[in-house]
Design a protein around this motif. Structure first.
Motif, PDB file in Angstrom:
ATOM      1  N   VAL A 141      20.344  74.679  44.194  1.00 38.44           N
ATOM      2  CA  VAL A 141      19.694  74.771  45.391  1.00 38.44           C
ATOM      3  C   VAL A 141      19.832  73.302  45.882  1.00 38.44           C
ATOM      4  CG1 VAL A 141      17.543  74.481  46.422  1.00 38.44           C
ATOM      5  CG2 VAL A 141      18.084  76.268  44.924  1.00 38.44           C
ATOM      6  N   ALA A 142      19.989  72.240  45.358  1.00 39.89           N
ATOM      7  CA  ALA A 142      19.885  70.705  45.810  1.00 39.89           C
ATOM      8  C   ALA A 142      21.469  70.664  46.106  1.00 39.89           C
ATOM      9  CB  ALA A 142      19.626  69.711  44.686  1.00 39.89           C
ATOM     10  N   GLN A 143      22.520  71.211  45.563  1.00 40.01           N
ATOM     11  CA  GLN A 143      23.659  71.184  45.952  1.00 40.01           C
ATOM     12  C   GLN A 143      24.017  71.774  47.360  1.00 40.01           C
ATOM     13  OE1 GLN A 143      26.489  69.389  44.403  1.00 40.01           O
ATOM     14  NE2 GLN A 143      27.298  69.659  46.283  1.00 40.01           N
ATOM     15  N   GLU A 144      23.214  72.908  47.520  1.00 39.60           N
ATOM     16  CA  GLU A 144      23.323  73.693  48.693  1.00 39.60           C
ATOM     17  C   GLU A 144      22.558  72.666  49.889  1.00 39.60           C
ATOM     18  OE1 GLU A 144      21.835  77.550  48.997  1.00 39.60           O
ATOM     19  OE2 GLU A 144      22.206  77.872  47.030  1.00 39.60           O
ATOM     20  N   ASN A 145      21.498  72.060  49.549  1.00 37.21           N
ATOM     21  CA  ASN A 145      20.878  71.183  50.456  1.00 37.21           C
ATOM     22  C   ASN A 145      21.671  70.000  50.843  1.00 37.21           C
ATOM     23  OD1 ASN A 145      18.847  70.588  51.952  1.00 37.21           O
ATOM     24  ND2 ASN A 145      17.923  69.168  50.325  1.00 37.21           N
ATOM     25  N   LEU A 146      22.595  69.457  49.804  1.00 33.65           N
ATOM     26  CA  LEU A 146      23.413  68.376  50.074  1.00 33.65           C
ATOM     27  C   LEU A 146      24.629  68.615  51.008  1.00 33.65           C
ATOM     28  CD1 LEU A 146      24.719  65.634  49.483  1.00 33.65           C
ATOM     29  CD2 LEU A 146      25.841  66.358  47.557  1.00 33.65           C
ATOM     30  N   ASN A 147      25.069  69.990  51.049  1.00 37.60           N
ATOM     31  CA  ASN A 147      26.124  70.554  51.824  1.00 37.60           C
ATOM     32  C   ASN A 147      25.479  70.456  53.269  1.00 37.60           C
ATOM     33  OD1 ASN A 147      27.850  70.788  49.702  1.00 37.60           O
ATOM     34  ND2 ASN A 147      27.444  73.019  49.445  1.00 37.60           N
ATOM     35  N   LEU A 148      24.225  70.953  53.506  1.00 38.34           N
ATOM     36  CA  LEU A 148      23.750  71.041  54.816  1.00 38.34           C
ATOM     37  C   LEU A 148      23.407  69.858  55.257  1.00 38.34           C
ATOM     38  CD1 LEU A 148      20.954  73.798  54.045  1.00 38.34           C
ATOM     39  CD2 LEU A 148      22.952  74.094  55.718  1.00 38.34           C
ATOM     40  N   ALA A 149      22.878  68.848  54.553  1.00 38.51           N
ATOM     41  CA  ALA A 149      22.660  67.331  54.857  1.00 38.51           C
ATOM     42  C   ALA A 149      23.974  66.670  55.312  1.00 38.51           C
ATOM     43  CB  ALA A 149      22.047  66.526  53.568  1.00 38.51           C
TER      44      ALA A 149
END
Length: 171
Positions: free
Chosen positions: A76-84
């Motif tokens: 989930v944090a990796q997905e968040n990183l991609n969005l950020a």
């Protein structure tokens, strides 16, 4: 929530489901919070607002970290990183790197956790001038070293955090 879901648009539903997740966290119901945040992410996927999606991913990753589900928290944090990265927000990128590092630390992958904090999160906090979060990053890094019985390194990063707090007058 089901009745409201039928009567209001996705943005209102998104806000309400997110609030339900926060309520579940405050009442120590992490499984319910995870479910609410996952539902909110599904609603937000229809929207083009990356900021809502980033906040929801941060909330979900935090609850997953708290509940000890480090694999899923990392994803989930990796997905968040991609969005950020897409939104070009240094602060959100740094927060995502911190959550990835905490997940790695939870899986006892200390070297990668250290590297994520030192080489990724802290420089991004510097760019964002997010000094309070940089202090927290140093504290988390000290915790990673402490868990490895590397007390000298842990102490050094705590001293760095203390010095920055004093310099920036952060209590």
């Amino acid at each position: 929530l089901n009745r409201i879901r039928q009567n209001y648009d996705d943005q209102v539903n998104l806000a309400l489901v997110n609030e339900a997740g926060l309520f579940a966290i405050n009442n120590n119901l992490p499984d319910q919070a995870i479910s609410y945040f996952e539902n909110a992410i599904l609603i937000a996927a229809k929207e083009s607002n990356k900021l809502d999606r980033i906040v929801l991913h941060q909330n979900l990753a935090a609850v997953l970290l708290y509940s000890g589900n480090f694999e899923k928290a990392s994803a989930v944090a990796q997905e968040n990183l991609n969005l950020a990265v897409q939104s070009k927000d240094y602060h959100d990128q740094a927060n995502a790197w911190m959550q990835i590092a905490l997940a790695k630390s939870g899986r006892r992958n200390y070297h990668e956790a250290e590297q994520n904090i030192i080489r990724k999160a802290i420089p991004l906090y510097n760019k964002a001038k997010a000094y309070e979060d940089k202090i927290i990053a140093w504290e988390q890094l000290a915790q990673v070293y402490f868990e490895q019985n590397k007390y000298t390194e842990a102490q050094w990063f705590l001293l760095q955090a203390q010095q920055l707090a004093e310099n920036k007058k952060i209590t």
